[in-house]
Motif scaffolding. Sequence first.
Motif, PDB file in Angstrom:
ATOM      1  N   LYS A 118      21.182 -31.520  16.898  1.00 37.49           N
ATOM      2  CA  LYS A 118      20.857 -32.341  18.077  1.00 37.49           C
ATOM      3  C   LYS A 118      21.913 -33.414  18.301  1.00 37.49           C
ATOM      4  CE  LYS A 118      16.630 -32.882  16.477  1.00 37.49           C
ATOM      5  NZ  LYS A 118      15.211 -33.308  16.304  1.00 37.49           N
ATOM      6  N   SER A 119      22.401 -34.003  17.229  1.00 39.41           N
ATOM      7  CA  SER A 119      23.437 -35.018  17.337  1.00 39.41           C
ATOM      8  C   SER A 119      24.704 -34.443  17.966  1.00 39.41           C
ATOM      9  CB  SER A 119      23.739 -35.602  15.959  1.00 39.41           C
ATOM     10  OG  SER A 119      24.776 -36.553  16.018  1.00 39.41           O
ATOM     11  N   PHE A 120      25.070 -33.235  17.542  1.00 38.37           N
ATOM     12  CA  PHE A 120      26.260 -32.595  18.100  1.00 38.37           C
ATOM     13  C   PHE A 120      26.039 -32.234  19.567  1.00 38.37           C
ATOM     14  CE2 PHE A 120      29.256 -29.061  18.741  1.00 38.37           C
ATOM     15  CZ  PHE A 120      30.429 -29.653  18.288  1.00 38.37           C
ATOM     16  N   GLY A 121      24.832 -31.773  19.899  1.00 43.24           N
ATOM     17  CA  GLY A 121      24.520 -31.492  21.298  1.00 43.24           C
ATOM     18  C   GLY A 121      24.613 -32.743  22.150  1.00 43.24           C
ATOM     19  N   SER A 122      24.140 -33.870  21.596  1.00 38.87           N
ATOM     20  CA  SER A 122      24.233 -35.143  22.298  1.00 38.87           C
ATOM     21  C   SER A 122      25.681 -35.558  22.494  1.00 38.87           C
ATOM     22  CB  SER A 122      23.478 -36.218  21.515  1.00 38.87           C
ATOM     23  OG  SER A 122      23.587 -37.478  22.122  1.00 38.87           O
ATOM     24  N   LEU A 123      26.528 -35.289  21.501  1.00 36.02           N
ATOM     25  CA  LEU A 123      27.952 -35.607  21.605  1.00 36.02           C
ATOM     26  C   LEU A 123      28.591 -34.840  22.760  1.00 36.02           C
ATOM     27  CD1 LEU A 123      30.604 -36.830  20.571  1.00 36.02           C
ATOM     28  CD2 LEU A 123      30.711 -34.974  18.889  1.00 36.02           C
ATOM     29  N   PHE A 334       7.232 -20.590   4.799  1.00 32.03           N
ATOM     30  CA  PHE A 334       7.959 -21.833   5.049  1.00 32.03           C
ATOM     31  C   PHE A 334       7.536 -22.421   6.389  1.00 32.03           C
ATOM     32  CE2 PHE A 334      12.002 -23.885   6.564  1.00 32.03           C
ATOM     33  CZ  PHE A 334      12.047 -24.906   5.614  1.00 32.03           C
ATOM     34  N   PHE A 335       7.523 -23.756   6.456  1.00 32.86           N
ATOM     35  CA  PHE A 335       7.290 -24.440   7.735  1.00 32.86           C
ATOM     36  C   PHE A 335       8.293 -25.569   7.875  1.00 32.86           C
ATOM     37  CE2 PHE A 335       5.467 -28.146   9.947  1.00 32.86           C
ATOM     38  CZ  PHE A 335       5.435 -27.606  11.235  1.00 32.86           C
ATOM     39  N   THR A 336       8.911 -25.663   9.049  1.00 33.71           N
ATOM     40  CA  THR A 336       9.820 -26.758   9.324  1.00 33.71           C
ATOM     41  C   THR A 336       9.569 -27.310  10.714  1.00 33.71           C
ATOM     42  OG1 THR A 336      12.140 -27.449   9.430  1.00 33.71           O
ATOM     43  CG2 THR A 336      11.655 -25.218  10.176  1.00 33.71           C
ATOM     44  N   ASN A 337       9.513 -28.623  10.806  1.00 30.01           N
ATOM     45  CA  ASN A 337       9.392 -29.285  12.098  1.00 30.01           C
ATOM     46  C   ASN A 337      10.782 -29.780  12.482  1.00 30.01           C
ATOM     47  OD1 ASN A 337       8.819 -30.882  14.331  1.00 30.01           O
ATOM     48  ND2 ASN A 337       6.894 -31.619  13.487  1.00 30.01           N
ATOM     49  N   LEU A 338      11.375 -29.147  13.476  1.00 31.32           N
ATOM     50  CA  LEU A 338      12.731 -29.479  13.904  1.00 31.32           C
ATOM     51  C   LEU A 338      12.778 -30.737  14.761  1.00 31.32           C
ATOM     52  CD1 LEU A 338      13.871 -25.838  14.745  1.00 31.32           C
ATOM     53  CD2 LEU A 338      14.250 -27.114  12.626  1.00 31.32           C
ATOM     54  N   GLY A 339      11.594 -31.270  15.089  1.00 30.31           N
ATOM     55  CA  GLY A 339      11.520 -32.568  15.743  1.00 30.31           C
ATOM     56  C   GLY A 339      11.625 -32.522  17.248  1.00 30.31           C
ATOM     57  N   VAL A 340      11.800 -33.703  17.811  1.00 29.96           N
ATOM     58  CA  VAL A 340      11.872 -33.886  19.257  1.00 29.96           C
ATOM     59  C   VAL A 340      13.323 -33.765  19.723  1.00 29.96           C
ATOM     60  CG1 VAL A 340      11.442 -35.490  21.161  1.00 29.96           C
ATOM     61  CG2 VAL A 340       9.856 -35.405  19.223  1.00 29.96           C
ATOM     62  N   ILE A 341      13.537 -33.051  20.813  1.00 24.28           N
ATOM     63  CA  ILE A 341      14.864 -32.982  21.428  1.00 24.28           C
ATOM     64  C   ILE A 341      14.970 -34.147  22.412  1.00 24.28           C
ATOM     65  CG2 ILE A 341      16.449 -31.616  22.838  1.00 24.28           C
ATOM     66  CD1 ILE A 341      14.963 -29.116  21.865  1.00 24.28           C
ATOM     67  N   PRO A 342      15.800 -35.155  22.137  1.00 20.53           N
ATOM     68  CA  PRO A 342      15.911 -36.307  23.040  1.00 20.53           C
ATOM     69  C   PRO A 342      16.520 -35.921  24.391  1.00 20.53           C
ATOM     70  CG  PRO A 342      16.839 -36.790  20.870  1.00 20.53           C
ATOM     71  CD  PRO A 342      16.636 -35.315  20.941  1.00 20.53           C
ATOM     72  N   ARG A 375      10.183 -32.868  26.161  1.00 26.01           N
ATOM     73  CA  ARG A 375       9.414 -33.342  27.312  1.00 26.01           C
ATOM     74  C   ARG A 375       7.924 -33.039  27.169  1.00 26.01           C
ATOM     75  NH1 ARG A 375      13.594 -31.629  32.251  1.00 26.01           N
ATOM     76  NH2 ARG A 375      15.208 -33.159  31.691  1.00 26.01           N
ATOM     77  N   GLY A 376       7.416 -33.289  25.975  1.00 26.06           N
ATOM     78  CA  GLY A 376       5.982 -33.136  25.749  1.00 26.06           C
ATOM     79  C   GLY A 376       5.504 -31.709  25.624  1.00 26.06           C
ATOM     80  N   ARG A 377       6.420 -30.771  25.488  1.00 26.49           N
ATOM     81  CA  ARG A 377       6.098 -29.344  25.382  1.00 26.49           C
ATOM     82  C   ARG A 377       6.463 -28.871  23.971  1.00 26.49           C
ATOM     83  NH1 ARG A 377       9.091 -24.520  27.992  1.00 26.49           N
ATOM     84  NH2 ARG A 377       7.448 -23.203  28.888  1.00 26.49           N
ATOM     85  N   LEU A 378       5.517 -28.232  23.303  1.00 27.16           N
ATOM     86  CA  LEU A 378       5.731 -27.776  21.928  1.00 27.16           C
ATOM     87  C   LEU A 378       6.115 -26.300  21.918  1.00 27.16           C
ATOM     88  CD1 LEU A 378       5.416 -28.126  18.790  1.00 27.16           C
ATOM     89  CD2 LEU A 378       3.008 -27.499  19.109  1.00 27.16           C
ATOM     90  N   THR A 379       7.197 -25.989  21.213  1.00 30.60           N
ATOM     91  CA  THR A 379       7.613 -24.599  21.020  1.00 30.60           C
ATOM     92  C   THR A 379       7.449 -24.231  19.551  1.00 30.60           C
ATOM     93  OG1 THR A 379       9.248 -24.694  22.815  1.00 30.60           O
ATOM     94  CG2 THR A 379       9.503 -22.938  21.189  1.00 30.60           C
TER      95      THR A 379
END
Length: 412
Positions: A118-123, A334-342, A375-379
């Motif tokens: 996400k940081s790289f995408g933001s860059l 396995f479960f991973t929460n990749l978090g919120v995309i800003p 944007r409040g949508r869970l995938t």
Amino acid sequence: LLKTVWDQMIHLVIRFEGHVDDTIMDLAVREALFAEPLTGMKFTPGETPFFEPACPDSEMPAWARIRTGDLDRTLEDLLAAPLDPLRGPMVRIRLLRSDDDLLCISFNHTITDAYGVKSFGSLIARLYRSGKCEGDYLPVGNSHDRSFKGIFSLISAAERKEASGRLGKWQGAWNIPFKSFGTGKRAYATEIIEEELFSRIRQYARIHEITVNDLILSSYVLALAESTHAPAGTCNPVLTSIDLRRYLSPDIYPSLANLSVAFELPVQILRQPALPGTVRQIHDLMYDYKSGHAGIGAATLLCRELDSGFRRVEKELAEMEEKTRNGLLGKNPFFTNLGVIPEGVTEFGVPVRAAWMLGPVEYPPGFGLAACTFRGRLTLSAGFSGEALEKEWVISLLSSVAQNLSQVISRV
């Protein structure tokens, strides 16, 4: 080292309404790659492994545009082709163009976790906006420590030893219906929780003083228990991940770095499985493990293992792989929460239809669920081998997770 466990990939996908400016996007991506030299490296194994610049590869360049008449099909083909860290590069950025544009940023997990993607995408987005004269932006590179050293310095050696000693390994009774140990036909299945429903799920979490992560993980456990006929009263562990940046101040977060580790939660399958009881169990487990610095413990064990030498670890993993294929060892889900995309990750001056992230394709006998929000949508998504697992089973499991989550609406 883990190439036989999963495909080691993490993806960020942004689907636009319309087209980005090709010239500005070219410059933005190239400047981002220049700012993060590790993206252009390859991994060289050995007693002292290291990264070195990868030779330019005309067949697998880091950045390319692809014209297509079918965005979805082209994206499926792209996601099915992992990067080879031994050849490099460590990132693949593709702009798929049809009536609309789709940007897919894919990293090998070796050099980064979800935060780094996400940081790289933001860059890239900031450089693109700068190129459109929306304010100058000059990347300064990744000046912060990418290793565990800075985090370990915050915890005493005795605490780290105690944290690692609390972690155990359990073999569960999960019986996922794999047809083979094949790793081909890599694919993803997804399930969307729309904004209105997800808003009520978050409200339920606030009222009951639990986390959304607790709810998703509990819904996953219940769906797995039902789908695999897990015996009631048994301990069926689930691996979950944690980002160790939680110990750092945000102003010193290393952007492109892999600071996420995993540990096992010893989940008990209840005699009368239901969401409220399972959520309370998961919440209490997660609270205890986080309070006991489980992530630090997992990182300590990982470093201790790697200190024995790359070749020794490689040999041990190969032996484990052989035992797994002979049915002597299993692998817990396995479960991973990749978090919120800003929003800043997707701001290219073009309307955005959707954005989501995908975790690695898990190879049998592993299976994984990933979650992310935009944007409040869970995938919800699962990457799997089509040679080993029927897609219909995966779709059914994701649907069950969504149905379990929807149960909370009646309780809000």
